[in-house]
Design an enzyme around this catalytic site. Structure first.
Site, PDB file in Angstrom:
ATOM      1  N   TYR A   1       0.841  -1.205   0.000  1.00 59.90           N
ATOM      2  CA  TYR A   1       0.000   0.000   0.000  1.00 59.90           C
ATOM      3  C   TYR A   1       0.874   1.253   0.000  1.00 59.90           C
ATOM      4  CZ  TYR A   1      -4.092  -2.899   1.125  1.00 59.90           C
ATOM      5  OH  TYR A   1      -5.101  -3.828   1.106  1.00 59.90           O
TER       6      TYR A   1
HETATM    7  N1  LIG Z   1      -6.993  -8.167   0.683  1.00 64.39           N
HETATM    8  C1  LIG Z   1      -7.132  -7.462  -0.402  1.00 64.39           C
HETATM    9  O1  LIG Z   1      -6.733  -7.884  -1.499  1.00 64.39           O
HETATM   10  C2  LIG Z   1      -7.823  -6.120  -0.315  1.00 64.39           C
HETATM   11  C3  LIG Z   1      -8.278  -5.496  -1.474  1.00 64.39           C
HETATM   12  C4  LIG Z   1      -8.945  -4.275  -1.346  1.00 64.39           C
HETATM   13  C5  LIG Z   1      -9.120  -3.694  -0.084  1.00 64.39           C
HETATM   14  N2  LIG Z   1      -8.647  -4.323   1.020  1.00 64.39           N
HETATM   15  C6  LIG Z   1      -8.797  -3.712   2.367  1.00 64.39           C
HETATM   16  O2  LIG Z   1     -10.118  -3.282   2.588  1.00 64.39           O
HETATM   17  C7  LIG Z   1     -10.133  -1.899   2.948  1.00 64.39           C
HETATM   18  C8  LIG Z   1     -11.418  -1.237   2.520  1.00 64.39           C
HETATM   19  O3  LIG Z   1     -11.688  -1.482   1.182  1.00 64.39           O
HETATM   20  P1  LIG Z   1     -11.716  -0.361   0.051  1.00 64.39           P
HETATM   21  O4  LIG Z   1     -11.097   0.896   0.551  1.00 64.39           O
HETATM   22  O5  LIG Z   1     -11.188  -1.013  -1.157  1.00 64.39           O
HETATM   23  O6  LIG Z   1     -13.281  -0.170  -0.213  1.00 64.39           O
HETATM   24  P2  LIG Z   1     -14.520   0.311   0.642  1.00 64.39           P
HETATM   25  O7  LIG Z   1     -14.255   0.262   2.076  1.00 64.39           O
HETATM   26  O8  LIG Z   1     -15.655  -0.453   0.094  1.00 64.39           O
HETATM   27  O9  LIG Z   1     -14.669   1.828   0.132  1.00 64.39           O
HETATM   28  C9  LIG Z   1     -13.865   2.829   0.683  1.00 64.39           C
HETATM   29  C10 LIG Z   1     -14.131   4.159  -0.032  1.00 64.39           C
HETATM   30  O10 LIG Z   1     -15.509   4.500   0.020  1.00 64.39           O
HETATM   31  C11 LIG Z   1     -15.655   5.893   0.304  1.00 64.39           C
HETATM   32  N3  LIG Z   1     -16.285   5.970   1.640  1.00 64.39           N
HETATM   33  C12 LIG Z   1     -15.974   5.281   2.778  1.00 64.39           C
HETATM   34  N4  LIG Z   1     -16.825   5.593   3.768  1.00 64.39           N
HETATM   35  C13 LIG Z   1     -17.719   6.454   3.251  1.00 64.39           C
HETATM   36  C14 LIG Z   1     -18.847   7.122   3.774  1.00 64.39           C
HETATM   37  N5  LIG Z   1     -19.249   6.922   5.029  1.00 64.39           N
HETATM   38  N6  LIG Z   1     -19.535   7.971   2.960  1.00 64.39           N
HETATM   39  C15 LIG Z   1     -19.174   8.163   1.690  1.00 64.39           C
HETATM   40  N7  LIG Z   1     -18.092   7.561   1.133  1.00 64.39           N
HETATM   41  C16 LIG Z   1     -17.375   6.715   1.901  1.00 64.39           C
HETATM   42  C17 LIG Z   1     -14.257   6.490   0.281  1.00 64.39           C
HETATM   43  O11 LIG Z   1     -13.915   6.852  -1.063  1.00 64.39           O
HETATM   44  P3  LIG Z   1     -14.309   8.256  -1.734  1.00 64.39           P
HETATM   45  O12 LIG Z   1     -14.379   9.282  -0.657  1.00 64.39           O
HETATM   46  O13 LIG Z   1     -13.226   8.499  -2.728  1.00 64.39           O
HETATM   47  O14 LIG Z   1     -15.628   7.983  -2.410  1.00 64.39           O
HETATM   48  C18 LIG Z   1     -13.402   5.293   0.662  1.00 64.39           C
HETATM   49  O15 LIG Z   1     -12.073   5.400   0.236  1.00 64.39           O
HETATM   50  C19 LIG Z   1      -8.866  -1.344   2.289  1.00 64.39           C
HETATM   51  O16 LIG Z   1      -8.458  -0.137   2.881  1.00 64.39           O
HETATM   52  C20 LIG Z   1      -7.899  -2.485   2.542  1.00 64.39           C
HETATM   53  O17 LIG Z   1      -7.417  -2.414   3.867  1.00 64.39           O
HETATM   54  C21 LIG Z   1      -8.032  -5.532   0.930  1.00 64.39           C
END
Ligand SMILES: NC(=O)c1ccc[n+]([C@@H]2O[C@H](COP(=O)([O-])OP(=O)(O)OC[C@H]3O[C@@H](n4cnc5c(N)ncnc54)[C@H](OP(=O)(O)O)[C@@H]3O)[C@@H](O)[C@H]2O)c1
Length: 327
Positions: free
Chosen positions: A57
């Site tokens: 990351y």
């Molecule tokens: N193991 C793996 O391969 C893998 C892959 C992906 C992710 N992950 C982990 O999962 C975590 C979370 O997943 P993700 O960041 O991919 O997706 P997510 O949690 O589904 O979406 C996060 C994004 O949604 C928006 N957001 C979050 N809370 C919000 C709210 N209350 N209101 C409005 N918008 C909101 C923000 O983006 P905006 O403000 O830009 O809209 C934020 O960056 C990652 O940080 C990582 O630690 C793991």
């Protein structure tokens, strides 16, 4: 506290930090660091003490940035629950990492960036589909980190049930328990549970299932509309394609949110919790973190869960599965 006990206290929800360090994909820049410290502080003071990161990351100039920031935030935090902070990192199965020792060194490098021990070390993905000869040694190295007392627990990421059971057996022979498995799980990515049956397998093996991208990268928050504006890059392309196809699901989320006086994000995250998983939504601002924390302390009822399940099942366009997700 015993090593195994420490991780059995994982909270109902965690916080993902993929965006914290990724400039191209998520628009991170260093001017956000104070705001991210505030996100961290708010989470921990509200009992959200699990933070997920990865040694991949942050790339280029920002290499390892997410781990560096998390370590700094944890040191600077001085409020309640400090002792419960649990940092989970993922070690990438890079092609140049192919010896057992390379995983041990990678774990030590993560600890150095964090400035503290890694609590939970996870294999970021399996190489079984494209370089099966690489994986066994990496797994041996992961278990070495546990045996050498360098981590409190071991987890996997993007593993399907067959691979998971293989690793479970392999680690059991060394007395190394698997604490967690993380997969992409949300109302727009039910595949790991409904088709791969991972929840059942995890329950049988005593493994906690972590739901990553529980907001489908932001699609389930309700803040993006078909008319735009869209986020930049591939996320924007994906949103343009998916938003018109997920109208019934968005409507269902919105209806439940309104009737409960909650937000769509809170309902989407609560659904993951009701399914017995630990969601790790990524929050970039204090407002987002505050809203996501509001997914705790209440539960959707069975009729709401059924309505959401049905809406999810009838959505014909879903999130793209991670290419590394195995069977
Ligand atoms: N193991 C793996 O391969 C893998 C892959 C992906 C992710 N992950 C982990 O999962 C975590 C979370 O997943 P993700 O960041 O991919 O997706 P997510 O949690 O589904 O979406 C996060 C994004 O949604 C928006 N957001 C979050 N809370 C919000 C709210 N209350 N209101 C409005 N918008 C909101 C923000 O983006 P905006 O403000 O830009 O809209 C934020 O960056 C990652 O940080 C990582 O630690 C793991």
């Amino acid at each position: 506290m015993q090593i195994s006990q420490a991780l059995s206290l994982l909270p109902a929800m965690g916080c993902g930090t993929w965006a914290w360090g990724n400039q191209l994909l998520w628009g991170y820049n260093e001017s956000m660091d104070d705001q991210l410290q505030a996100v961290f502080n708010l989470c921990v003071s509200n009992g959200v003490t699990l933070f997920d990161t990865g040694d991949s990351y942050g790339t280029g100039r920002l290499n390892g940035r997410s781990e560096l920031l998390l370590g700094r935030f944890a040191r600077e935090y001085q409020g309640i629950n400090k002792e419960h902070i649990c940092i989970a990192t993922k070690l990438a199965a890079y092609p140049w990492r192919w010896t057992r020792q390379s995983m041990v060194l990678a774990g030590k490098a993560s600890a150095q960036r964090l400035g503290r021990n890694v609590d939970l070390v996870q294999m970021h993905w399996s190489t079984a589909n494209y370089a099966p000869w690489q994986e066994e040694r990496l797994l041996d190295g992961l278990a070495d980190l546990y045996e050498q007392g360098l981590v409190k627990g071991v987890g996997l990421s993007n593993y399907g049930p067959k691979r998971l059971q293989h690793v479970h057996q392999k680690f059991a022979e060394r007395g190394v328990p698997i604490t967690t498995l993380q997969v992409q799980y949300s109302l727009l990515s039910t595949y790991p549970v409904t088709e791969l049956g991972l929840k059942e397998v995890c329950d049988r093996l005593g493994i906690k299932l972590i739901a990553y991208s529980p907001l489908a990268l932001g699609l389930l928050t309700g803040k993006y509309s078909e008319r735009g504006p869209f986020p930049q890059g591939i996320r924007g392309l994906l949103f343009r394609q998916l938003l018109p196809k997920i109208r019934p699901l968005s409507a269902c989320l919105q209806e439940i949110a309104q009737s409960r006086n909650k937000t769509m994000s809170q309902v989407a995250i609560n659904w993951c919790i009701c399914k017995g998983t630990i969601p790790i939504p990524g929050a970039k601002s204090v407002e987002q973190a505050q809203e996501n924390i509001g997914a705790l302390g209440w539960q959707l009822d069975s009729s709401e869960i059924t309505a959401l399940d049905q809406a999810a099942a009838s959505t014909d366009k879903k999130m793209v599965q991670n290419i590394f997700q195995t069977q």
